[in-house]
Write an enzyme that holds these catalytic residues in place. Sequence first.
Site, PDB file in Angstrom:
ATOM      1  N   LYS A  36      15.363  21.211 -21.820  1.00 20.29           N
ATOM      2  CA  LYS A  36      14.876  21.201 -20.435  1.00 20.29           C
ATOM      3  C   LYS A  36      16.068  21.254 -19.506  1.00 20.29           C
ATOM      4  O   LYS A  36      17.158  20.802 -19.864  1.00 20.29           O
ATOM      5  CB  LYS A  36      14.094  19.909 -20.162  1.00 20.29           C
ATOM      6  N   ASP A  42       9.265  25.442 -14.383  1.00 21.38           N
ATOM      7  CA  ASP A  42       8.622  24.122 -14.331  1.00 21.38           C
ATOM      8  C   ASP A  42       8.386  23.890 -12.831  1.00 21.38           C
ATOM      9  O   ASP A  42       8.346  24.862 -12.056  1.00 21.38           O
ATOM     10  CB  ASP A  42       9.516  23.043 -14.971  1.00 21.38           C
TER      11      ASP A  42
END
Length: 454
Positions: free
Chosen positions: A132, A172
């Site tokens: 991430k 995201d």
Amino acid sequence: MNDTSSLHPILQPTFETVLQRNPGEAEFQQAVFEVMQSMSPIVGTHKRYAGRSIVQRICEPERQIIFRVPWVDDKGEIQINRGFRVEFNSALGPFKGGLRFHPSVNLSIIKFLGFEQTFKNALTGLPIGGGKGGSDFDPKGRSDGEVMRFCQSFMTELYRHIGEYTDVPAGDIGVGGREIGYLFGQYKRITNRYEAGVITGKGITWGGSQARKEATGYGTVFFADEMLRRVNDSFEGKRVVVSGSGNVALYAIEKATQLGAKVVACSDSSGFVVDEDGLDLEALITLKEVNRGRLHEYVEGRPHAVHTPTGQGSSIWDVPTDVALPCATQNELDESHARTLVKNGLKLVAEGANMPTTPGAMALFQSAGVLYAPGKASNAGGVATSALEMQQNASRDSWDFETTEERLRQIMIDIHDDVVNTAEEFGRPGDYVTGANVAGFIKVADAMLALGVI
Ligand code: GLU
């Protein structure tokens, strides 16, 4: 908050070590604690997972990159942001996971997201590891030019760490099609290579996949539909509340409506809107995706729609509903919200966001008999469809919408069944948290054990 004594004795020192090594990282500690709580049924009986420090290794990212992101705003002033990429686990495939641009981003947030992503990606059954990244950059109120210059600066550092076989970012919160375009454009320019498989969430005409934009929201509803089917129920006639109004929320609203539900509420950071006629999705998409507007504009000209601004003592979780789909952000639904929802007759929660439910709220749902699915299972459709995008890029192919959506639906059904069967096997029937954590853990841990101490 994290009561270590509630963990299996084998795991207590491991969690203490995580606390010591990651001080002040509340979100990361919370995510690790939740997984460790689910591990009790397996560490006692399956010695292979108790030894060789496998749990400790899984909690330690393989690589963490933090970098400066300087850029020039429209006034000619220099701005400095912080960029992150946490390459968490590559036992099952290249690191894979989105980039989040939001002022709240810090190392703890990116690590919790990377940790969850590792298990989520394992649950998809596709060959992707977990990672991430992101930045504390706030795209809100920024011009297109500013967003582009920020993305170009961000990629000027990130490009050296990513690749089709190494690490594959995506979107995201705060990173959608526009940002992916600027990021991929800069990668292509720096490397002089059209490596479509280096990033996912691309536009349809330049290597993207049909149904990727819809996938997280659709997948969450497909998963919830399976939960309902398991208890001989369906979305038909259900009242649904969806928090958020980004990519995940909008397409969760669409699919739930297609399956016969009435979605009556959604939200953004400035408030929430209730429309007893059922939300008008076309209007929401135009407002949020095309015009990048605020939700209060939705109620203009709609007699049955009410907007409540944030900070007036009530929240979207006060709206009575059968089904709650939290699709906004982490820890948005706390214990008092959960109590209200249960009192108002809630039957099911499926998380479209990552870790939106606090541990107290989660415990309350479970003890009240509410069907509850954690995001790492129910929102895995986004990253699963990213893996389908990678497949299409690798074979220089592109599939139609129906084919891709059907693959997504089948993946969500398979994840649901895997989670349910695992929960049953480990003596916790109907417990989707244990099922998801244990099923994800076993896949990652088995691969790590096979690959040796690396
Ligand atoms: N950000 C999404 C998630 O939380 C998708 C990541 C991806 O497609 O790589 O799973």
